[in-house]
Design a protein around this motif. Sequence first.
Motif, PDB file in Angstrom:
ATOM      1  N   UNK A 127       2.074 -10.752 -12.557  1.00 48.20           N
ATOM      2  CA  UNK A 127       2.705  -9.544 -13.084  1.00 48.20           C
ATOM      3  C   UNK A 127       1.641  -8.559 -13.576  1.00 48.20           C
ATOM      4  N   UNK A 128       0.651  -9.042 -14.289  1.00 48.77           N
ATOM      5  CA  UNK A 128      -0.393  -8.174 -14.839  1.00 48.77           C
ATOM      6  C   UNK A 128      -1.232  -7.527 -13.749  1.00 48.77           C
ATOM      7  N   UNK A 129      -1.394  -8.201 -12.616  1.00 46.66           N
ATOM      8  CA  UNK A 129      -2.224  -7.684 -11.524  1.00 46.66           C
ATOM      9  C   UNK A 129      -1.382  -7.253 -10.326  1.00 46.66           C
ATOM     10  N   UNK A 130      -0.093  -7.046 -10.544  1.00 43.22           N
ATOM     11  CA  UNK A 130       0.816  -6.775  -9.437  1.00 43.22           C
ATOM     12  C   UNK A 130       0.431  -5.572  -8.607  1.00 43.22           C
ATOM     13  N   UNK A 131       0.121  -4.465  -9.248  1.00 47.77           N
ATOM     14  CA  UNK A 131      -0.198  -3.253  -8.485  1.00 47.77           C
ATOM     15  C   UNK A 131      -1.558  -3.353  -7.799  1.00 47.77           C
ATOM     16  N   UNK A 132      -2.488  -4.080  -8.403  1.00 45.62           N
ATOM     17  CA  UNK A 132      -3.766  -4.301  -7.731  1.00 45.62           C
ATOM     18  C   UNK A 132      -3.550  -5.136  -6.472  1.00 45.62           C
ATOM     19  N   UNK A 133      -2.664  -6.122  -6.568  1.00 43.13           N
ATOM     20  CA  UNK A 133      -2.379  -6.980  -5.409  1.00 43.13           C
ATOM     21  C   UNK A 133      -1.715  -6.178  -4.301  1.00 43.13           C
ATOM     22  N   UNK A 134      -0.682  -5.409  -4.646  1.00 41.31           N
ATOM     23  CA  UNK A 134       0.029  -4.673  -3.601  1.00 41.31           C
ATOM     24  C   UNK A 134      -0.815  -3.536  -3.046  1.00 41.31           C
ATOM     25  N   UNK A 135      -1.668  -2.936  -3.882  1.00 40.83           N
ATOM     26  CA  UNK A 135      -2.583  -1.920  -3.371  1.00 40.83           C
ATOM     27  C   UNK A 135      -3.547  -2.520  -2.353  1.00 40.83           C
ATOM     28  N   UNK A 191       1.355 -12.530   5.691  1.00 39.45           N
ATOM     29  CA  UNK A 191      -0.053 -12.895   5.866  1.00 39.45           C
ATOM     30  C   UNK A 191      -0.963 -12.014   5.015  1.00 39.45           C
ATOM     31  N   UNK A 192      -0.728 -10.728   5.035  1.00 39.80           N
ATOM     32  CA  UNK A 192      -1.609  -9.815   4.297  1.00 39.80           C
ATOM     33  C   UNK A 192      -1.311  -9.816   2.794  1.00 39.80           C
ATOM     34  N   UNK A 193      -0.072 -10.087   2.418  1.00 38.14           N
ATOM     35  CA  UNK A 193       0.247 -10.177   0.992  1.00 38.14           C
ATOM     36  C   UNK A 193      -0.429 -11.390   0.366  1.00 38.14           C
ATOM     37  N   UNK A 194      -0.371 -12.542   1.052  1.00 40.42           N
ATOM     38  CA  UNK A 194      -1.019 -13.732   0.510  1.00 40.42           C
ATOM     39  C   UNK A 194      -2.541 -13.559   0.474  1.00 40.42           C
ATOM     40  N   UNK A 195      -3.097 -12.894   1.486  1.00 41.05           N
ATOM     41  CA  UNK A 195      -4.538 -12.637   1.477  1.00 41.05           C
ATOM     42  C   UNK A 195      -4.916 -11.730   0.311  1.00 41.05           C
ATOM     43  N   UNK A 196      -4.063 -10.757   0.004  1.00 40.14           N
ATOM     44  CA  UNK A 196      -4.330  -9.848  -1.123  1.00 40.14           C
ATOM     45  C   UNK A 196      -4.266 -10.585  -2.452  1.00 40.14           C
ATOM     46  N   UNK A 216      -2.967  -5.222  -0.643  1.00 39.94           N
ATOM     47  CA  UNK A 216      -2.131  -5.613   0.493  1.00 39.94           C
ATOM     48  C   UNK A 216      -1.968  -4.472   1.487  1.00 39.94           C
ATOM     49  N   UNK A 217      -1.613  -3.283   1.000  1.00 38.00           N
ATOM     50  CA  UNK A 217      -1.410  -2.155   1.908  1.00 38.00           C
ATOM     51  C   UNK A 217      -2.709  -1.785   2.619  1.00 38.00           C
ATOM     52  N   UNK A 218      -3.828  -1.814   1.912  1.00 37.07           N
ATOM     53  CA  UNK A 218      -5.104  -1.497   2.555  1.00 37.07           C
ATOM     54  C   UNK A 218      -5.404  -2.470   3.685  1.00 37.07           C
ATOM     55  N   UNK A 219      -5.211  -3.750   3.418  1.00 42.76           N
ATOM     56  CA  UNK A 219      -5.485  -4.777   4.429  1.00 42.76           C
ATOM     57  C   UNK A 219      -4.548  -4.626   5.631  1.00 42.76           C
ATOM     58  N   UNK A 220      -3.255  -4.452   5.352  1.00 45.98           N
ATOM     59  CA  UNK A 220      -2.277  -4.407   6.434  1.00 45.98           C
ATOM     60  C   UNK A 220      -2.482  -3.183   7.316  1.00 45.98           C
ATOM     61  N   UNK A 221      -2.713  -2.016   6.691  1.00 47.07           N
ATOM     62  CA  UNK A 221      -2.887  -0.803   7.497  1.00 47.07           C
ATOM     63  C   UNK A 221      -4.196  -0.837   8.285  1.00 47.07           C
TER      64      UNK A 221
END
Length: 405
Positions: free
Chosen positions: A18-26, A102-107, A28-33
Motif C-alpha cells: 500500500x505504501x509503495x503502490x504508486x511507485x509499483x504501478x508507475x 507479468x509486468x506487474x509482478x516484475x514491477x 509497471x506502466x513503464x515496463x509494459x509500454x
Amino acid sequence: MLSESSAAIVTATLPVVRAHGEAITGCFYQRMFAAHPELLDLFNRSNQATGQQKAALAAAVVAYAEHLTGAGAAPCGPILDRIAHKHASLGITATSYPIVGRHLMAAIGEVLGDAVTAEVAAAWDEVYWLLACELIAREARLYTAAGVGEGASIWRDWRVTEVTPEATDVRSFTLVPADGGPVPGFVPGQYVSVAVDLDGGLGQQIRQYSLSGAPGADHWRITVKRVRGAGGAPDGLVSTVLHERVAVGDTLRLSPPFGEVSAVAGDGPLVLVSAGIGLTPAMSALEHLAATAPERPVVLVHADRDAAAHAHRDALPGLYAKLPHLRLKLWYEETTEDDGAATPTAEVARGRVDPELIPLSPDTHVHLCGPLPFMNQIRGGLLRRGVPVERIAYEVFGPGMLRGV
C-alpha cells in the motif's frame, strides 16, 4: 478465494505494498509500454502524464487485496464493475491479462527488492489472477450483452449528421451508423468510447463520452467539452480533434454503450446533480423521462461558471414543459441579470452548490456527475442529511473513485 497461506502473506505485506503502490504501478506502466508500445493506443496518455492512472490502478489492486483478506470495509463490487465496463469500452480481452500480470509482478519485485521472496511473489500473483479472473468474467458478460462476439472488434463507424455549438467550448455531435444498421439502445448514464487517430503517426487515443440524447432515438448524441491546457498541461488530444477537425459527413469509430450507472434508477423522486460537462447524462435522463415517465418528480441541480458555459441550457424550458414536476436549481460562479432569460422556471443562485439546499424526499434517488471534488462534497452532504448510500449513484470522468467507495 485466496488460499490460507497466501492470505497470511498478503495480510503481512499489504502495508508495504500500500505504501509503495504508486511507485509499483508507475514502474509497471513503464515496463509494459517499453515491451508493448502498441498498448499506448488503449491508454489515456493525459492520465498517464498526470499520474492519475497509476494512482487508480494502485488503489484498485490494494482494495481488492483488502477485500480478499478481510481488511477492507468498503465493498469491492463497485470498483470491479467500473473497471470491467471501462475495459469493455476499450475492447480489452482476456489475452491482455497475462501481459499485465507479468509486468506487474516484475514491477513489485523491482520496487520492493529483496523483500519479495518467492513466497511473497506467489501470494501476490494469486491476488492478481483472482482479480483478473473476476474481471475477465464480468467483461465477457458485457461483450455478450452488447452483441460483440468472441474475438470480434467493438468498433463501428458512425457518420456525423450534425455538429451543434452548445456553450463556450462545448459541441454536440449527432451520429448515425455508417452501415445503415440499427441504433443500439442504452440507459441514461451510459457512455461510448470514441477512437481517433493522432497526427504524425502517433497512434490512436480513446476517450469516453456520455450519451446526452434520448434512448430509443434513431441517432446518438455525444456532447464534448474542449479541454484547454492550463498551468502547463497540454490541450486535450481527442477533444481538440473533435472540435477542430470533425464536420458533418465525417465518420467516427465508436464502441457500444457501456457504464454501470443508471441516471434514472428507482421510480420515485429523482435528483440529478451535475457540474460543467457533467450535465450530459442528466440531459439524457430528462429526455428519457419526458418520453417514458413525465409525471415523475425530478430536480435538476447544476453548477457552472456562468450561463454562457452552461451546455444545453436552451433545452431546459422545453423539457420543463414536458415534465410538469421538474424543478431547476442552478448555481453559477458568475451571474448576470439575464441568467434567467432562457430558463424562466429556474432558481439561479451565485456560488457553489450547497447540499443543504438540495430538495430531498425520504425516497429520493440521486445521480451525480462532475469533477471528483464536487461530487465528494455533494455526496458527503447528502449522506449527512440521511440519504442512503445505495441511493446515490455517480459517474466519474477519468480513472478516479469517490472517497469511501
